[in-house]
Design a protein around this motif. Structure first.
Motif, mmCIF file in Angstrom:
data_model
loop_
_atom_site.group_PDB
_atom_site.id
_atom_site.type_symbol
_atom_site.label_atom_id
_atom_site.label_comp_id
_atom_site.label_asym_id
_atom_site.label_seq_id
_atom_site.Cartn_x
_atom_site.Cartn_y
_atom_site.Cartn_z
ATOM 1 N N MET A 1 48.383 29.595 34.629
ATOM 2 C CA MET A 1 48.620 30.344 35.845
ATOM 3 C C MET A 1 47.517 31.413 35.966
ATOM 4 S SD MET A 1 52.192 32.170 36.986
ATOM 5 C CE MET A 1 53.075 30.636 36.978
ATOM 6 N N THR A 2 46.906 31.487 37.122
ATOM 7 C CA THR A 2 45.801 32.432 37.304
ATOM 8 C C THR A 2 46.184 33.531 38.296
ATOM 9 O OG1 THR A 2 44.801 31.110 39.052
ATOM 10 C CG2 THR A 2 44.039 30.698 36.794
ATOM 11 N N VAL A 3 45.475 34.644 38.205
ATOM 12 C CA VAL A 3 45.718 35.811 39.054
ATOM 13 C C VAL A 3 45.357 35.483 40.496
ATOM 14 C CG1 VAL A 3 45.031 38.190 39.515
ATOM 15 C CG2 VAL A 3 45.292 37.410 37.143
ATOM 16 N N GLN A 4 46.335 35.676 41.393
ATOM 17 C CA GLN A 4 46.111 35.523 42.826
ATOM 18 C C GLN A 4 47.120 36.391 43.568
ATOM 19 O OE1 GLN A 4 47.237 31.383 44.063
ATOM 20 N NE2 GLN A 4 47.467 31.118 41.856
ATOM 21 N N ASP A 5 47.002 36.451 44.875
ATOM 22 C CA ASP A 5 47.872 37.311 45.681
ATOM 23 C C ASP A 5 49.343 37.028 45.408
ATOM 24 O OD1 ASP A 5 45.664 38.477 46.762
ATOM 25 O OD2 ASP A 5 45.883 37.615 48.764
ATOM 26 N N ASN A 6 50.116 38.121 45.418
ATOM 27 C CA ASN A 6 51.566 38.095 45.193
ATOM 28 C C ASN A 6 51.962 37.593 43.807
ATOM 29 O OD1 ASN A 6 52.224 39.293 47.658
ATOM 30 N ND2 ASN A 6 52.135 37.330 48.705
ATOM 31 N N MET A 7 51.073 37.820 42.841
ATOM 32 C CA MET A 7 51.382 37.574 41.437
ATOM 33 C C MET A 7 51.487 38.943 40.764
ATOM 34 S SD MET A 7 51.207 34.219 41.098
ATOM 35 C CE MET A 7 50.774 33.645 39.492
ATOM 36 N N VAL A 8 52.399 39.068 39.797
ATOM 37 C CA VAL A 8 52.466 40.281 38.995
ATOM 38 C C VAL A 8 51.509 40.081 37.823
ATOM 39 C CG1 VAL A 8 53.902 41.724 37.503
ATOM 40 C CG2 VAL A 8 54.802 40.887 39.692
ATOM 41 N N VAL A 9 50.576 41.016 37.697
ATOM 42 C CA VAL A 9 49.546 40.949 36.659
ATOM 43 C C VAL A 9 49.774 42.095 35.686
ATOM 44 C CG1 VAL A 9 47.066 40.992 36.196
ATOM 45 C CG2 VAL A 9 47.931 40.006 38.338
ATOM 46 N N GLN A 10 49.782 41.778 34.398
ATOM 47 C CA GLN A 10 49.856 42.800 33.353
ATOM 48 C C GLN A 10 48.540 42.770 32.593
ATOM 49 O OE1 GLN A 10 53.453 41.344 31.346
ATOM 50 N NE2 GLN A 10 54.398 43.302 31.884
ATOM 51 N N PHE A 11 48.009 43.963 32.306
ATOM 52 C CA PHE A 11 46.756 43.997 31.555
ATOM 53 C C PHE A 11 46.647 45.248 30.699
ATOM 54 C CE2 PHE A 11 45.667 46.221 35.464
ATOM 55 C CZ PHE A 11 44.816 47.240 35.058
ATOM 56 N N HIS A 12 45.862 45.109 29.647
ATOM 57 C CA HIS A 12 45.474 46.243 28.812
ATOM 58 C C HIS A 12 44.062 46.634 29.212
ATOM 59 C CE1 HIS A 12 48.711 44.685 26.133
ATOM 60 N NE2 HIS A 12 48.937 45.983 26.050
ATOM 61 N N TYR A 13 43.737 47.912 29.007
ATOM 62 C CA TYR A 13 42.409 48.373 29.394
ATOM 63 C C TYR A 13 41.919 49.460 28.447
ATOM 64 C CZ TYR A 13 44.379 52.741 31.037
ATOM 65 O OH TYR A 13 45.015 53.960 31.068
ATOM 66 N N THR A 14 40.626 49.579 28.394
ATOM 67 C CA THR A 14 39.950 50.717 27.779
ATOM 68 C C THR A 14 38.918 51.180 28.793
ATOM 69 O OG1 THR A 14 40.284 49.872 25.543
ATOM 70 C CG2 THR A 14 38.533 51.510 25.838
ATOM 71 N N ILE A 45 38.773 46.744 40.092
ATOM 72 C CA ILE A 45 39.490 46.058 39.016
ATOM 73 C C ILE A 45 40.161 44.806 39.566
ATOM 74 C CG2 ILE A 45 41.376 46.264 37.338
ATOM 75 C CD1 ILE A 45 38.821 47.988 36.759
ATOM 76 N N GLU A 46 40.858 44.955 40.693
ATOM 77 C CA GLU A 46 41.575 43.825 41.275
ATOM 78 C C GLU A 46 40.629 42.651 41.577
ATOM 79 O OE1 GLU A 46 45.380 43.621 44.001
ATOM 80 O OE2 GLU A 46 43.651 44.295 45.160
ATOM 81 N N ASN A 47 39.476 42.942 42.152
ATOM 82 C CA ASN A 47 38.514 41.877 42.472
ATOM 83 C C ASN A 47 38.075 41.126 41.218
ATOM 84 O OD1 ASN A 47 38.655 42.678 45.144
ATOM 85 N ND2 ASN A 47 36.755 43.858 45.075
ATOM 86 N N GLU A 48 37.878 41.846 40.133
ATOM 87 C CA GLU A 48 37.411 41.225 38.891
ATOM 88 C C GLU A 48 38.508 40.394 38.219
ATOM 89 O OE1 GLU A 48 34.369 41.104 37.785
ATOM 90 O OE2 GLU A 48 33.472 42.512 39.181
ATOM 91 N N LEU A 49 39.778 40.764 38.419
ATOM 92 C CA LEU A 49 40.880 40.031 37.794
ATOM 93 C C LEU A 49 41.280 38.774 38.565
ATOM 94 C CD1 LEU A 49 43.135 42.978 36.551
ATOM 95 C CD2 LEU A 49 41.721 41.437 35.166
ATOM 96 N N GLU A 50 40.854 38.689 39.819
ATOM 97 C CA GLU A 50 41.159 37.511 40.653
ATOM 98 C C GLU A 50 40.728 36.237 39.918
ATOM 99 O OE1 GLU A 50 42.403 35.492 44.136
ATOM 100 O OE2 GLU A 50 42.397 37.668 43.983
ATOM 101 N N GLY A 51 41.658 35.289 39.797
ATOM 102 C CA GLY A 51 41.348 33.999 39.186
ATOM 103 C C GLY A 51 41.396 33.970 37.668
ATOM 104 N N LYS A 52 41.632 35.111 37.037
ATOM 105 C CA LYS A 52 41.685 35.149 35.571
ATOM 106 C C LYS A 52 43.054 34.692 35.082
ATOM 107 C CE LYS A 52 37.535 36.881 35.141
ATOM 108 N NZ LYS A 52 36.937 36.520 36.389
ATOM 109 N N ALA A 53 43.165 34.375 33.785
ATOM 110 C CA ALA A 53 44.406 33.892 33.186
ATOM 111 C C ALA A 53 44.740 34.723 31.948
ATOM 112 C CB ALA A 53 44.258 32.419 32.808
ATOM 113 N N VAL A 54 45.976 34.582 31.469
ATOM 114 C CA VAL A 54 46.412 35.303 30.267
ATOM 115 C C VAL A 54 45.436 35.038 29.126
ATOM 116 C CG1 VAL A 54 48.238 35.476 28.529
ATOM 117 C CG2 VAL A 54 48.834 35.274 30.940
ATOM 118 N N GLY A 55 45.061 36.119 28.451
ATOM 119 C CA GLY A 55 44.129 36.029 27.333
ATOM 120 C C GLY A 55 42.689 36.264 27.718
#
Length: 161
Positions: A1-14, A45-55
């Motif tokens: 499952m990849t990041v797209q509109d109306n998805m809940v995305v969880q992420f860690h950041y530094t 941040i949102e633009n860069e996460l578009e289409g990414k997957a867990v991990g």
């Protein structure tokens, strides 16, 4: 499952400054959660996460306009000291939180008197070129309630009282 509109995305950041020094991080803590495509996250941040997957892990250095914004000159406002949150005694240069019509905002105290304070409404990190190290921790379909409310619920998201 990849990041797209109306998805809940969880992420860690530094978050690192221009010298590579760590300003903040949520590694070892609950991830941040947001509802993708609903203006709940910095565009850079949102633009860069578009289409990414867990991990997925990525390092991005967005334009300041797409993170904390560019510096607005002469952005000084006078507010009652009682509206400043975050400390009991205020001094110039301290960061404070104020409530605005758009929600909480981080500001910097410029001058403080007995009852009134002058604040710089620019975010303390405005205008800076910052680097974000991101790791996608979770991606799921948003619930109908989350979509209706316009934000993620649960761990790392919004909590209703």
């Amino acid at each position: 499952m990849t990041v797209q509109d109306n998805m809940v995305v969880q992420f860690h950041y530094t978050l690192k400054d221009e010298n590579g020094d760590v300003l903040e991080s949520n590694l070892g803590q609950d991830p941040i959660a947001y509802l993708h495509g609903n203006d709940n996250m910095m565009p850079g941040i949102e633009n860069e996460l578009e289409g990414k997957a867990v991990g997925d892990k990525l390092t991005v250095t967005p334009d300041p306009a797409d993170t904390y914004g560019e510096v607005i000159e002469d952005a000084i406002q006078r507010v009652p000291v009682k509206h400043l949150m975050g400390a009991k005694v205020w001094k110039p240069g301290m960061a404070a939180i104020v409530h605005t019509d758009q929600g909480q905002r981080q500001v910097t105290v410029v001058k403080v008197g007995k009852f009134m304070a002058d604040i710089d409404i620019n975010h303390p990190l405005a205008g800076r070129t910052l680097t974000f190290e991101l790791e996608v921790a979770g991606v799921r379909e948003a619930t109908d309630e989350e979509i209706a409310h316009g934000h993620a619920h649960g761990v790392g998201g919004h909590h209703h009282d």
